[in-house]
Write an enzyme that holds these catalytic residues in place. Sequence first.
Site, PDB file in Angstrom:
ATOM      1  N   GLU A   1       7.676   3.624   1.408  1.00  0.00           N
ATOM      2  CA  GLU A   1       6.057   3.398   0.708  1.00  0.00           C
ATOM      3  C   GLU A   1       6.924   1.821   0.487  1.00  0.00           C
ATOM      4  O   GLU A   1       6.442   1.242   0.282  1.00  0.00           O
ATOM      5  CB  GLU A   1       4.913   4.360  -0.437  1.00  0.00           C
ATOM      6  CG  GLU A   1       4.999   5.108   0.606  1.00  0.00           C
ATOM      7  CD  GLU A   1       3.450   4.378   1.210  1.00  0.00           C
ATOM      8  OE1 GLU A   1       4.011   4.935   1.957  1.00  0.00           O
ATOM      9  OE2 GLU A   1       2.612   5.131   0.661  1.00  0.00           O
TER      10      GLU A   1
ATOM     11  N   THR B   1      -1.645  -7.010   1.416  1.00  0.00           N
ATOM     12  CA  THR B   1      -1.353  -6.366   0.360  1.00  0.00           C
ATOM     13  C   THR B   1      -1.495  -7.260  -0.900  1.00  0.00           C
ATOM     14  O   THR B   1      -1.413  -6.990  -2.190  1.00  0.00           O
ATOM     15  CB  THR B   1      -0.453  -5.620   0.039  1.00  0.00           C
ATOM     16  OG1 THR B   1      -0.591  -4.643   1.829  1.00  0.00           O
ATOM     17  CG2 THR B   1       0.489  -4.403  -1.045  1.00  0.00           C
TER      18      THR B   1
END
Lengths: 306, 306
Positions: free
Chosen positions: A128, A181
């Site tokens: 991640e 994002t």
Amino acid sequence: MEEIKLFCPATIANLSCGFDVLGLCLDNVGDEMIIRKTSEKGIKITKIVGADLPLETEKNVAGVVALAMISNLNLDFGFEIEIYKKIKAGSGIGSSAASSAGAVFGINELLGRPFSTKDLIPFAMEGEKLASGSAHADNVAPALLGGFVLVRSYSPLDIIKIKSPEELYATVIHPQIELKTSDARSVLKQNVTLKQAVIQCGNLGGLISGLYTNDYDLIGRSLNDEIVEPLRSVLIPKFDLVKQKAIENGALGGGISGSGPSIFALSKGKETAEKVAKAMSQVYEEMNLKYEIHVSKVNSDGIKIL
Amino acid sequence: MEEIKLFCPATIANLSCGFDVLGLCLDNVGDEMIIRKTSEKGIKITKIVGADLPLETEKNVAGVVALAMISNLNLDFGFEIEIYKKIKAGSGIGSSAASSAGAVFGINELLGRPFSTKDLIPFAMEGEKLASGSAHADNVAPALLGGFVLVRSYSPLDIIKIKSPEELYATVIHPQIELKTSDARSVLKQNVTLKQAVIQCGNLGGLISGLYTNDYDLIGRSLNDEIVEPLRSVLIPKFDLVKQKAIENGALGGGISGSGPSIFALSKGKETAEKVAKAMSQVYEEMNLKYEIHVSKVNSDGIKIL
């Protein structure tokens, strides 16, 4: 065991009032992955089907987490990984997390489980970090453990699995727009009012109570995000209408999946979840926006060996 | 029934990470109250023992809540109330709430229960409004319902009772200083960081999970208040040391009770809770500060008929 084939599920993080602390695991939406022991040491990504992702081990989330995991093990063999992506990158349902979780889970199985599933989470979080710059756990932990997962704390890492009520279904619609994002992050505010924090705590407490007591109405009443949804939802086409249609058609509630652009709704029972899917789809049909839609039971088990 | 005698329990509100949303009910700390039907209409406070509180109905919390409750009932009789205060006003363990909850509970019993216990909460909140200026529910609701009580939402009011783990005990120490509610309020900040809000949500989620699963360690790990405790605890003598001594002696965790100045600790088992009480007391003994201390099981039932 020399080879393992896995189903690596999609996940919903930032679950409404559970922003940054609560995620859930989906059941029939996910990637497949094959991992093989090799006589050559190290990790090789040999095949990626369905997505344009780097094969270089250090640039691929599955590669990075696998390296992190075996780095202290002094093995005289290695692993090769094939990834069959079905979860679209950037959809907001944990595409990178599925690969990260799959790689550590699969290698752990091939090694005879030296790590507990919970111990795998920190390795998977490295993926991640590569994918999004922050080592968050609210996708990889539900992918590995299944059900709902609360990240109580990051330092130290404290992960609580919460069983899902039996009849809880998720509907997730992914409008085919690109939502960076960085944009989803930039709209967040660094401060919230004390009142907002209290309301969020009340709702999260209600949601968790509802999960433990199978109180679907309480789950529905608690699915309110006072803090992030009002800011982020403006980046998602017709968010309010999609959510409204879901609730009008029987959904308990819903919100943004991850940092978007996918929108999720939770429902009691498959039939309602499918009716909700139809109503949510209708909104994008009418504006000629491409979308993908998924209806899935909450997956109690996480990653599955195929 | 013409007369009822009640035990009206003390309560801990603002339970650490459950600031403004979570409270619990104590078992052997509380007031007594006698309520009698009278041929005369209306509400009369006929006796208050143990505290210097107003007898005028409209100025007494028990009077106010009783009036609110019967105002729409068109009764041809009334009630008189005797209050035997044992909970000190301003101690932070719900002194006014005990009287408010007792009055509505008792009158409801004498009327043959026209209201459910949950329906009594809004009436009892009127007493909190008189006492503190804000109609909060996190003392009156646990006093009425027992156990732990989550106030999920105020508008609409949504109250969730959570059963307490069987061996959970509270130790509460009340240093005999005056801490004005207005001072306890003035130190609060109107804004918190998003990060603080997320940490608080994680801990509250963990605490509620721990309560449902009887996971005492998780309850302990979750008892952290990032938002209010650091600001308010400076108003309480030796707060950090009292809390530290509690934890060193086996408490799961603790915090400020209500808006202070009482400090609470939760422990697994009575023996530990008593050891914790000794250690907490020691701090105030050594500085010659007067205090009261209570050790109590969490009360699962709330108000009791004697």
